[in-house]
Write an enzyme that holds these catalytic residues in place. Structure first.
Site, PDB file in Angstrom:
ATOM      1  N   ASP A   1     -21.494 -49.810 -64.615  1.00  0.00           N
ATOM      2  CA  ASP A   1     -21.162 -48.426 -64.255  1.00  0.00           C
ATOM      3  C   ASP A   1     -20.687 -47.686 -65.502  1.00  0.00           C
ATOM      4  OD1 ASP A   1     -20.543 -46.216 -62.539  1.00  0.00           O
ATOM      5  OD2 ASP A   1     -18.429 -46.782 -62.707  1.00  0.00           O
ATOM      6  N   LYS A  19     -17.058 -60.547 -70.458  1.00  0.00           N
ATOM      7  CA  LYS A  19     -15.751 -60.603 -71.123  1.00  0.00           C
ATOM      8  C   LYS A  19     -15.293 -62.051 -71.005  1.00  0.00           C
ATOM      9  CE  LYS A  19     -12.177 -58.594 -73.098  1.00  0.00           C
ATOM     10  NZ  LYS A  19     -12.212 -57.976 -74.441  1.00  0.00           N
TER      11      LYS A  19
END
Ligand code: IPM
Ligand code: MG
Length: 345
Positions: free
Chosen positions: A241, A185
């Protein structure tokens, strides 16, 4: 050859799927002639109940001394308000063993395309691996605390932590389709800026692999709109995850996905990517495939390739004959499914 394996059945459906995995492992060890030394230890919620700690010292020691560790699943509502949480034991185990590289392969075999909730034309041919950084990022960063008025988690990475996981991604891509998607990001997060710079620098060591960058939000979309574009995806702990659970949807069930976690030198740990599914624990309903495939990943790493392939083929045959557990829309019980795999073997 003999292998010393520490087994951590854990909580919820953990003990049931571990028992299924043990039967399959026992069958191939006889057929392909290798010795096993199995050592079962208490871990997670079960260990909290027994000794007050999710990762007892003896369990950690047994893991450190093993050739490999097999873990089924931990956690459950029973420990939601307890002083210690089972998940803490898992994070301690990963950290203590230095298991920084979590490999989560995902493949939708042609025979299983119809099990996916997504359109067949989107899912067909999906075959990629999520390489998740496992000992850094938000899970472990300090400061980490909460009180009544505020809470803090810290997303922090050292350059060496990014370098080694990016290298893992490149190395894996070299054995596959030579494509690495680095997910970050970097338009917002400082740690992601370092991540991206590092990926670009390490890429010079791997000129035969094509590096692409994705922002995590875009990657989340692309994984379900165009999954076949991916070969290896490398990303930080929390992104990995989330994206790996999302990716599991392609196969129709979280219950089929295995994983392997590696350190720089010590034993590797093999575990399903799913949790302990307390709602179906003890009902003989769980899908043992994630555990069975985790065992097959372990055997490949031991170079027991024939045994690993026999397991994968036996499981695929059982599914091709139309036997699947409830999570995949079938009605075969965990024990019946396991018996069928054993008879295929
Ligand atoms: C996983 C699980 C664990 C994680 C939990 C149980 C702590 O979701 O292995 O993906 O978040 O890493
Ligand atoms: Mg998870």
């Amino acid at each position: 050859m003999g292998y010393k394996i520490t087994c951590l059945p854990g909580d919820g459906i953990g003990p049931e799927i571990m028992a299924a995995g043990m039967k399959v492992l026992g069958a191939v060890s006889e057929k392909y002639n290798f010795d096993l030394q199995m050592d079962t230890r208490s871990f997670g919620g079960a260990a909290i109940d027994e000794s007050g700690k999710p990762l007892p010292d003896e369990t950690l020691q047994a893991c450190q001394n093993a050739d490999a560790i097999l873990l089924a699943a931990i956690g459950g509502p029973k420990w939601d308000n307890s002083l210690e949480r089972p998940e803490v034991g898992l994070l301690q185990l990963r950290k203590q063993l230095g298991l920084y590289a979590n490999i989560r392969p995902l493949r939708v075999p042609d025979a299983a395309v119809h099990l996916s909730p997504l359109k067949e034309e989107i899912v067909r041919g999906s075959d990629f691996v999520v390489v998740r950084e496992l000992t850094g990022g938000l899970y472990f960063g300090e400061p980490k605390y909460y009180d009544a008025d505020q809470a803090t988690d810290t997303l922090s990475y050292q350059t060496y932590e990014i370098e080694r996981i990016i290298r893992k991604g490149f190395q894996l891509a070299q054995t596959r389709k030579h494509k690495l998607a680095s997910v970050d990001k970097a338009n917002v997060l400082a740690s992601s800026k370092l991540w991206r710079e590092t990926a670009i620098r390490i890429a010079r060591e791997f000129p035969d692999v094509k590096l692409e960058h994705f922002y995590v939000d875009a990657a989340a979309m692309q994984i379900i709109t165009k999954p076949t574009q991916f070969d290896v995806i490398v990303t930080e702990n929390l992104f990995g995850d989330i994206l790996s659970d999302e990716a599991s949807v392609l196969t129709g069930s979280l219950g089929v996905l295995p994983s392997a976690s590696y350190s720089e030198t010590g034993p590797a740990l093999y575990e399903p990517i799913h949790g302990s599914a307390p709602d179906i624990a003890g009902k003989d309903e769980a899908n043992p495939l994630s555990m069975i495939y985790s065992i097959s990943l372990m055997l490949r790493d031991f170079d027991e390739t024939e045994a690993a392939e026999a397991i994968d083929q036996a499981a695929n045959k059982v599914m091709q004959h139309g036997f699947v557990t409830k999570d995949l829309g079938g009605s075969t019980s965990l024990s019946a499914f396991t018996e069928k795999v054993l008879s295929e073997l």
